[in-house]
Design an enzyme around this catalytic site. Structure first.
Site, mmCIF file in Angstrom:
data_model
loop_
_atom_site.group_PDB
_atom_site.id
_atom_site.type_symbol
_atom_site.label_atom_id
_atom_site.label_comp_id
_atom_site.label_asym_id
_atom_site.label_seq_id
_atom_site.Cartn_x
_atom_site.Cartn_y
_atom_site.Cartn_z
ATOM 1 N N ASP A 9 0.865 -1.196 0.000
ATOM 2 C CA ASP A 9 0.000 0.000 0.000
ATOM 3 C C ASP A 9 0.897 1.241 0.000
ATOM 4 O OD1 ASP A 9 -2.372 1.553 0.139
ATOM 5 O OD2 ASP A 9 -2.227 1.712 2.311
ATOM 6 N N CYS A 44 -4.581 -1.732 -1.772
ATOM 7 C CA CYS A 44 -4.838 -0.317 -2.048
ATOM 8 C C CYS A 44 -5.797 -0.217 -3.229
ATOM 9 C CB CYS A 44 -3.507 0.351 -2.375
ATOM 10 S SG CYS A 44 -3.637 2.048 -2.944
ATOM 11 N N CYS A 98 -11.300 3.008 0.229
ATOM 12 C CA CYS A 98 -9.861 3.238 0.417
ATOM 13 C C CYS A 98 -9.489 2.463 1.668
ATOM 14 C CB CYS A 98 -9.584 4.726 0.609
ATOM 15 S SG CYS A 98 -7.926 5.120 1.185
ATOM 16 N N THR A 99 -8.380 1.737 1.606
ATOM 17 C CA THR A 99 -8.043 0.838 2.709
ATOM 18 C C THR A 99 -7.601 1.583 3.975
ATOM 19 O OG1 THR A 99 -5.816 0.578 1.784
ATOM 20 C CG2 THR A 99 -7.478 -1.075 1.177
ATOM 21 N N HIS A 100 -7.386 2.888 3.860
ATOM 22 C CA HIS A 100 -7.076 3.677 5.052
ATOM 23 C C HIS A 100 -8.313 3.910 5.932
ATOM 24 C CE1 HIS A 100 -3.225 4.653 3.212
ATOM 25 N NE2 HIS A 100 -2.909 5.417 4.240
HETATM 26 N N1 DGL Z 1 -4.913 3.152 0.815
HETATM 27 C C1 DGL Z 1 -5.092 3.620 -0.508
HETATM 28 C C2 DGL Z 1 -6.389 3.153 -1.123
HETATM 29 O O1 DGL Z 1 -6.918 2.134 -0.754
HETATM 30 C C3 DGL Z 1 -4.793 5.020 -0.903
HETATM 31 C C4 DGL Z 1 -4.418 6.095 0.004
HETATM 32 C C5 DGL Z 1 -3.613 7.149 -0.715
HETATM 33 O O2 DGL Z 1 -2.404 6.931 -0.820
HETATM 34 O O3 DGL Z 1 -4.183 8.140 -1.215
HETATM 35 O O4 DGL Z 1 -6.907 3.768 -2.015
#
Ligand code: DGL
Length: 271
Positions: free
Chosen positions: A15, A79, A193-195
């Protein structure tokens, strides 16, 4: 006499930042025996506002380098922003099973009663043809309200590394949902988004009664199937490892954070 070897499935999670750890958590709960290598591209974080071609090349460079440095069973591109653009090229170049993470449009469309769903994701993910196709194929009976935001990943990244989170920042980000008249609001929102699972408690508070759907569990099941036929790696003992690119100005906070997920060390990744 040398130590007896253990056979494991070693999976690389990739990620731009901490988001892959939410995927790792979900995958681990279904696949407790796997060994995880976690690589995050701190040098280019965030991915959300980067050009497609840049991301295709970047993700390919890093993951190819990882496959040369480590013996791996499978790869999880943890991600959405990277998966929705870089998977075809990666699959052409890398001959290992690759699992991508894409927005959970299909389950959300099934869960929604009022047939209004929200998609909260990075601007990259929101704008991709891949995402349009998911909506077309699986949510054609729904109205989909798309909110593309590059800052929410930063907010989640900060929360996980420093513990600080400002609810008011997140409240602004979800205003396109909350400012709608009640009967026009989504009853289901995709965390694309995985965040975002790392700020789910706050989103729940700001969007009361709304179902929040992410892809974690589905990815866990997919990984279980995929690693069944992938190769075993022989190791002395199972050890999760984590790696970063670029420079980390808050190394000790980051180390403490990855420790909590079971990664003892945090190492520089030279690609
Ligand atoms: N974690 C990422 C996702 O799932 C992206 C976060 C980023 O770098 O903008 O989209």
């Amino acid at each position: 006499m040398s130590d007896p070897k253990v056979k494991v499935k070693r999976v690389l999670f990739f990620d731009s930042g901490v988001g892959g750890l939410s995927v790792f958590n979900a995958v681990k709960s279904i696949n407790p025996d796997l060994e995880a290598y976690y690589l995050f591209d701190n040098e280019c974080f965030p991915y959300g506002d980067k050009e497609d071609q840049f991301l295709i090349e970047r993700v390919d460079t890093l993951i190819e380098s990882a496959t040369k440095q480590f013996d791996l069973s499978a790869i999880v591109v943890a991600c959405n922003t990277a998966s929705t653009v870089a998977l075809p090229e990666l699959r052409d170049n890398i001959k290992l099973p690759i699992v991508g993470v894409v927005p959970a449009i299909k389950p959300a469309a099934k869960l929604s009663h009022n047939k209004i769903i929200g998609l909260l994701a990075t601007p990259g993910t929101i704008g991709r043809a891949y995402t349009q196709n998911l909506i077309h194929d699986f949510a054609s009976d729904c109205k989909v309200i798309k909110v593309g935001n590059a800052d929410l990943a930063r907010v989640a990244e900060k929360r996980l590394t420093t513990g600080n989170v400002f609810e008011s920042e997140i409240a602004k980000i979800v205003e396109p949902f909350t400012s709608l008249p009640k009967n026009e609001r989504p009853d289901t929102v995709v965390l694309g988004c995985t965040h975002y699972p790392f700020v789910k408690d706050i989103l729940e508070k700001l969007l009361p009664g709304v179902k929040l759907v992410d892809s974690g569990e589905a990815i866990g099941r997919r990984v279980k199937t995929v690693i069944q036929n992938s190769k075993y790696i022989e190791v002395e003992k199972v050890e999760h490892r984590s790696f970063y690119t670029g420079t980390l100005d808050n190394f000790n906070d980051r180390l403490k954070m990855v420790n909590q997920f079971g990664f003892k060390k945090l190492e520089y990744f030279n690609y």
